[in-house]
Design a protein around this motif. Structure first.
Motif, PDB file in Angstrom:
ATOM      1  N   MET A   8      53.616 -15.973   6.523  1.00 35.21           N
ATOM      2  CA  MET A   8      53.260 -15.720   7.916  1.00 35.21           C
ATOM      3  C   MET A   8      54.104 -14.583   8.459  1.00 35.21           C
ATOM      4  O   MET A   8      55.318 -14.669   8.491  1.00 35.21           O
ATOM      5  N   ASP A   9      53.446 -13.521   8.868  1.00 34.67           N
ATOM      6  CA  ASP A   9      54.122 -12.391   9.492  1.00 34.67           C
ATOM      7  C   ASP A   9      53.410 -12.122  10.795  1.00 34.67           C
ATOM      8  O   ASP A   9      52.487 -11.337  10.855  1.00 34.67           O
ATOM      9  N   ARG A  18      56.608 -19.039  14.023  1.00 32.39           N
ATOM     10  CA  ARG A  18      56.375 -19.427  12.626  1.00 32.39           C
ATOM     11  C   ARG A  18      56.708 -20.903  12.402  1.00 32.39           C
ATOM     12  O   ARG A  18      55.944 -21.638  11.777  1.00 32.39           O
ATOM     13  N   GLU A  73      54.112 -23.801  11.282  1.00 34.61           N
ATOM     14  CA  GLU A  73      54.341 -24.646  10.108  1.00 34.61           C
ATOM     15  C   GLU A  73      54.304 -26.121  10.476  1.00 34.61           C
ATOM     16  O   GLU A  73      53.761 -26.946   9.727  1.00 34.61           O
ATOM     17  N   ARG A 128      59.470 -14.492  17.044  1.00 33.27           N
ATOM     18  CA  ARG A 128      58.593 -14.516  15.873  1.00 33.27           C
ATOM     19  C   ARG A 128      58.917 -15.723  14.991  1.00 33.27           C
ATOM     20  O   ARG A 128      58.027 -16.435  14.533  1.00 33.27           O
TER      21      ARG A 128
END
Length: 76
Positions: A73-74, A43, A47, A39
């Motif tokens: 952001m999840d 991310r 970015e 995860r």
């Protein structure tokens, strides 16, 4: 392919990991760490992509990139 590594974690994090495994939410500590690192990797890559769009000024995506860069952001 995978490699086994040793990671030193604070006791409270190990207790937390063990509780998640005991609750049946994950199969193992390694499963939790693997999921969260994947995860985090996604991310960081997102970015970096947003920064490229911001810097290079893609007219179609520039406004979206500015908007997305400000959002938390999840992602799984």
């Amino acid at each position: 392919m995978s490699k086994q590594i040793a990671v030193r974690l604070p006791d409270e994090l190990v207790i937390f990991l063990d509780a998640l495994v005991a609750e049946g939410r994950f199969d193992s500590r390694a499963a939790i760490v693997t999921r969260e690192l994947k995860r985090f990797k996604r991310r960081v890559e997102a970015e970096q992509d947003a920064e490229i769009y911001r810097r290079e000024g893609d007219d179609d995506l520039a406004e979206f990139a500015r908007y997305a860069a400000r959002l938390p952001m999840d992602i799984d």
